[in-house]
Design a protein around this motif. Structure first.
Motif, PDB file in Angstrom:
ATOM      1  N   LYS A  57      -4.401   3.710 -12.489  1.00 38.81           N
ATOM      2  CA  LYS A  57      -3.789   4.629 -13.448  1.00 38.81           C
ATOM      3  C   LYS A  57      -3.402   5.925 -12.746  1.00 38.81           C
ATOM      4  O   LYS A  57      -4.250   6.649 -12.231  1.00 38.81           O
ATOM      5  CB  LYS A  57      -4.767   4.951 -14.590  1.00 38.81           C
ATOM      6  N   MET A  58      -2.101   6.190 -12.696  1.00 36.99           N
ATOM      7  CA  MET A  58      -1.590   7.398 -12.062  1.00 36.99           C
ATOM      8  C   MET A  58      -0.651   8.110 -13.030  1.00 36.99           C
ATOM      9  O   MET A  58      -0.025   7.462 -13.885  1.00 36.99           O
ATOM     10  CB  MET A  58      -0.853   7.041 -10.776  1.00 36.99           C
ATOM     11  N   PRO A  59      -0.515   9.441 -12.895  1.00 32.73           N
ATOM     12  CA  PRO A  59       0.282  10.184 -13.881  1.00 32.73           C
ATOM     13  C   PRO A  59       1.779   9.935 -13.800  1.00 32.73           C
ATOM     14  O   PRO A  59       2.467   9.902 -14.824  1.00 32.73           O
ATOM     15  CB  PRO A  59      -0.048  11.651 -13.556  1.00 32.73           C
ATOM     16  N   ASP A  60       2.349   9.785 -12.594  1.00 33.97           N
ATOM     17  CA  ASP A  60       3.806   9.666 -12.476  1.00 33.97           C
ATOM     18  C   ASP A  60       4.272   8.209 -12.527  1.00 33.97           C
ATOM     19  O   ASP A  60       5.215   7.862 -13.225  1.00 33.97           O
ATOM     20  CB  ASP A  60       4.315  10.330 -11.198  1.00 33.97           C
ATOM     21  N   GLN A  61       3.598   7.332 -11.804  1.00 27.17           N
ATOM     22  CA  GLN A  61       3.892   5.902 -11.846  1.00 27.17           C
ATOM     23  C   GLN A  61       2.562   5.166 -11.785  1.00 27.17           C
ATOM     24  O   GLN A  61       1.552   5.717 -11.358  1.00 27.17           O
ATOM     25  CB  GLN A  61       4.749   5.465 -10.652  1.00 27.17           C
ATOM     26  N   SER A  62       2.545   3.916 -12.202  1.00 28.20           N
ATOM     27  CA  SER A  62       1.290   3.165 -12.169  1.00 28.20           C
ATOM     28  C   SER A  62       0.978   2.729 -10.741  1.00 28.20           C
ATOM     29  O   SER A  62       1.870   2.566  -9.907  1.00 28.20           O
ATOM     30  CB  SER A  62       1.373   1.937 -13.077  1.00 28.20           C
ATOM     31  N   GLY A  63      -0.301   2.538 -10.485  1.00 26.78           N
ATOM     32  CA  GLY A  63      -0.716   2.021  -9.193  1.00 26.78           C
ATOM     33  C   GLY A  63      -0.145   0.648  -8.924  1.00 26.78           C
ATOM     34  O   GLY A  63       0.073   0.260  -7.766  1.00 26.78           O
ATOM     35  N   MET A  64       0.137  -0.100  -9.988  1.00 25.20           N
ATOM     36  CA  MET A  64       0.720  -1.433  -9.832  1.00 25.20           C
ATOM     37  C   MET A  64       2.143  -1.349  -9.268  1.00 25.20           C
ATOM     38  O   MET A  64       2.550  -2.193  -8.467  1.00 25.20           O
ATOM     39  CB  MET A  64       0.730  -2.172 -11.174  1.00 25.20           C
ATOM     40  N   GLU A  65       2.883  -0.322  -9.672  1.00 27.75           N
ATOM     41  CA  GLU A  65       4.226  -0.115  -9.130  1.00 27.75           C
ATOM     42  C   GLU A  65       4.148   0.240  -7.638  1.00 27.75           C
ATOM     43  O   GLU A  65       4.964  -0.208  -6.828  1.00 27.75           O
ATOM     44  CB  GLU A  65       4.953   1.001  -9.903  1.00 27.75           C
ATOM     45  N   LEU A  66       3.151   1.070  -7.301  1.00 23.54           N
ATOM     46  CA  LEU A  66       2.949   1.422  -5.900  1.00 23.54           C
ATOM     47  C   LEU A  66       2.594   0.174  -5.106  1.00 23.54           C
ATOM     48  O   LEU A  66       3.091  -0.031  -3.991  1.00 23.54           O
ATOM     49  CB  LEU A  66       1.835   2.465  -5.775  1.00 23.54           C
ATOM     50  N   LEU A  67       1.756  -0.679  -5.669  1.00 26.92           N
ATOM     51  CA  LEU A  67       1.371  -1.933  -5.008  1.00 26.92           C
ATOM     52  C   LEU A  67       2.605  -2.780  -4.699  1.00 26.92           C
ATOM     53  O   LEU A  67       2.767  -3.269  -3.570  1.00 26.92           O
ATOM     54  CB  LEU A  67       0.399  -2.714  -5.897  1.00 26.92           C
ATOM     55  N   LYS A  68       3.468  -2.955  -5.676  1.00 20.51           N
ATOM     56  CA  LYS A  68       4.679  -3.767  -5.474  1.00 20.51           C
ATOM     57  C   LYS A  68       5.564  -3.163  -4.377  1.00 20.51           C
ATOM     58  O   LYS A  68       6.140  -3.882  -3.566  1.00 20.51           O
ATOM     59  CB  LYS A  68       5.465  -3.895  -6.786  1.00 20.51           C
ATOM     60  N   HIS A  69       5.664  -1.827  -4.369  1.00 23.40           N
ATOM     61  CA  HIS A  69       6.481  -1.140  -3.364  1.00 23.40           C
ATOM     62  C   HIS A  69       5.917  -1.357  -1.955  1.00 23.40           C
ATOM     63  O   HIS A  69       6.675  -1.627  -1.011  1.00 23.40           O
ATOM     64  CB  HIS A  69       6.525   0.361  -3.690  1.00 23.40           C
ATOM     65  N   VAL A  70       4.606  -1.249  -1.823  1.00 20.46           N
ATOM     66  CA  VAL A  70       3.967  -1.411  -0.504  1.00 20.46           C
ATOM     67  C   VAL A  70       4.098  -2.844  -0.012  1.00 20.46           C
ATOM     68  O   VAL A  70       4.431  -3.092   1.151  1.00 20.46           O
ATOM     69  CB  VAL A  70       2.480  -0.990  -0.566  1.00 20.46           C
ATOM     70  N   VAL A  71       3.854  -3.808  -0.903  1.00 18.49           N
ATOM     71  CA  VAL A  71       3.948  -5.216  -0.521  1.00 18.49           C
ATOM     72  C   VAL A  71       5.364  -5.556  -0.054  1.00 18.49           C
ATOM     73  O   VAL A  71       5.547  -6.308   0.914  1.00 18.49           O
ATOM     74  CB  VAL A  71       3.538  -6.122  -1.704  1.00 18.49           C
ATOM     75  N   ARG A  72       6.350  -4.966  -0.691  1.00 13.03           N
ATOM     76  CA  ARG A  72       7.751  -5.258  -0.357  1.00 13.03           C
ATOM     77  C   ARG A  72       8.194  -4.563   0.926  1.00 13.03           C
ATOM     78  O   ARG A  72       8.858  -5.182   1.769  1.00 13.03           O
ATOM     79  CB  ARG A  72       8.657  -4.832  -1.510  1.00 13.03           C
ATOM     80  N   HIS A  73       7.827  -3.282   1.085  1.00  9.27           N
ATOM     81  CA  HIS A  73       8.377  -2.492   2.197  1.00  9.27           C
ATOM     82  C   HIS A  73       7.412  -2.305   3.374  1.00  9.27           C
ATOM     83  O   HIS A  73       7.851  -2.051   4.496  1.00  9.27           O
ATOM     84  CB  HIS A  73       8.815  -1.115   1.689  1.00  9.27           C
ATOM     85  N   TYR A  74       6.110  -2.411   3.128  1.00  8.49           N
ATOM     86  CA  TYR A  74       5.115  -2.199   4.196  1.00  8.49           C
ATOM     87  C   TYR A  74       4.082  -3.325   4.156  1.00  8.49           C
ATOM     88  O   TYR A  74       2.892  -3.097   3.887  1.00  8.49           O
ATOM     89  CB  TYR A  74       4.424  -0.834   4.032  1.00  8.49           C
ATOM     90  N   PRO A  75       4.518  -4.555   4.389  1.00  8.43           N
ATOM     91  CA  PRO A  75       3.622  -5.708   4.228  1.00  8.43           C
ATOM     92  C   PRO A  75       2.423  -5.704   5.163  1.00  8.43           C
ATOM     93  O   PRO A  75       1.451  -6.419   4.923  1.00  8.43           O
ATOM     94  CB  PRO A  75       4.541  -6.909   4.515  1.00  8.43           C
TER      95      PRO A  75
END
Length: 448
Positions: A57-75
């Motif tokens: 749970k994060m104020p600007d975006q969810s941690g799940m969105e961050l997870l998807k971004h990292v998996v896609r761009h920084y595997p």
């Protein structure tokens, strides 16, 4: 040597964030922190991290969105998700989307430490997997035993380097076993548990050498479909072997010099600085000082890599080792080809000892490889060795060779011609009537 791994913590609870940061820094990690997903994304653009620990749970975006971004761009970055409101459903969703682990708050430090250690071990294992088969095969090629005084002195020198990370420059003729010695340096050092990553600077096209060394981001050039680590980053914690360093283009020499000064990699198409802890072992069969004088090799890079020079003797100056090396190769190839054990005839031994071996250990290896394929008798004789100057049965006698699969005879003949030209692939291809690319394809097929 245990390299320091980088961790990024993302949590909007500043108190919890600082506490985790202090504890993990005390464990020896390099830790950075972010209070928002946006801050985390900026840090990810600038540096590379082994592990990312993020609140769900994060104020600007969810941690799940961050997870998807990292998996896609920084595997290469493993993600551990944290939440104060853990449910089975959210845990399953996070793991399905690529999280390495999922822990509930308040976090127990023993559990988090174990999760981090497992995540780092998994990332390192995944990174090195493509080298494992080659590494296991190459381990069998260590030729430690010698009675040669010069080589024994070299081994004593290598022992003194065990706890030192200085750059080593291996000098010697083509085929003298520079890569074998480089592997020995690695295996006897504190970096032995890390990867040994070889790269032949002369075998890679000039326009690709920097991407091979430093890696690249997705979209950095036309065929860059995903972020790919370079050899320097893959060798993190281990040893990078730069063979034929004299062939390194001047532009790449500048980039390598910058790395040796800063110990950071910037992949092509990126501004991110990736700290890399690696030992460099370089090798050449050329006179680098002459190349410096000619302006084809940078003087500052020469002094950077010439910290500990080691000169390897040619095989003709190691007469006492020739027969033991030949017998070692013979046993290996008999095992590889599932052939019955054979010995050398006395004439064969005399021929091995009297030849001057301009191609050194590589030529001897190919000679024994060829003989173990071609010899049909109970012992290896001069005819199947095909050593120049041994005119008796010293050419292709198909009656002696017998009926063999075409691929075996072709392989033996290619190596015979390759030896005649001291490993020069361009001249070999020309005399075989094929392209250099075709020759490389045939040689590569032998290894697969």
């Amino acid at each position: 040597m245990k390299p320091k791994h980088r961790i990024l913590i993302v949590d909007d609870d500043e108190t919890a964030l600082e506490l985790l940061k202090d504890l993990l820094t005390g464990d020896g990690y390099i830790v950075e922190s972010a209070l928002t997903v946006q801050e985390a994304n900026e840090l990810l653009k600038q540096s590379s991290f082994r592990v990312l620990i993020a609140d769900l749970k994060m104020p600007d975006q969810s941690g799940m969105e961050l997870l998807k971004h990292v998996v896609r761009h920084y595997p290469e970055t493993q993600v551990i998700m944290l939440t104060a409101h853990g449910t089975i459903e959210s845990a399953v969703e996070a793991l399905k989307k690529g999280a390495f682990d999922y822990l509930t708050k308040p976090v127990r430090m023993d559990e988090l430490r174990i999760a981090i250690e497992k995540a780092i071990a998994y990332e390192l294992m995944t990174t090195r997997y493509t080298f494992l088969k080659e590494e296991l095969y190459k381990q069998e090629q260590f030729l430690y035993e010698t009675r040669n005084p010069r080589l024994l002195e070299i081994y004593r020198t290598i022992e003194t380097l065990r706890n030192i990370n200085s750059t080593v420059l291996l000098l010697g003729e083509s085929g003298t076993g520079k890569e074998i010695i480089a592997r020995y340096i690695h295996s006897t050092s504190l970096r032995a548990s890390g990867s040994f990553v070889p790269i032949n600077c002369g075998a890679i096209p000039e326009n690709l050498i920097e991407s091979e060394l430093f890696g690249y981001e997705k979209g950095a050039f036309t065929d860059a479909k995903q972020r790919t680590k370079g050899k320097l980053e893959i060798a993190d914690g281990g040893t990078l072997f730069l063979d034929e360093i004299d062939e390194l283009p001047l532009k790449a020499q500048v980039a390598l010099l910058r790395f040796l000064q800063d110990r950071e990699v910037i992949p092509l198409g990126s501004y991110r600085k990736v700290p890399v802890d690696v030992r460099i072992v370089a090798a050449t069969n050329q006179d680098l000082k002459a190349k410096v004088d000619a302006g084809t090799f940078r003087e500052d890079l020469f002094y950077r890599i010439n910290v500990i020079p080691i000169h390897l003797p040619p095989l003709r100056e190691r007469k006492e080792d020739i027969l033991s090396l030949a017998e070692w190769f013979l046993k290996r190839f008999q095992k590889e080809y599932n052939r019955p054990a054979k010995e050398f005839t006395e004439d064969a031994k005399k021929a091995l000892l009297s030849y001057h071996w301009p191609g050194n250990i590589r030529e001897l290896r190919n000679c024994i490889d060829r003989a173990s394929i071609l010899e049909t008798g109970e012992k290896i004789d001069t005819g199947s060795l095909l050593i120049p100057g041994n005119s008796i049965r010293g050419s292709f006698d198909f009656t002696n060779i017998g009926v063999k699969p075409l691929q075996e005879v072709e392989r033996a003949y290619i190596h015979w011609v390759l030896d005649r030209f001291n490993g020069n692939r361009t001249r070999t291809a020309k005399h075989l009537g094929i392209s250099v690319r075709g020759l490389r394809y045939k040689l590569n097929n032998e290894e697969n």
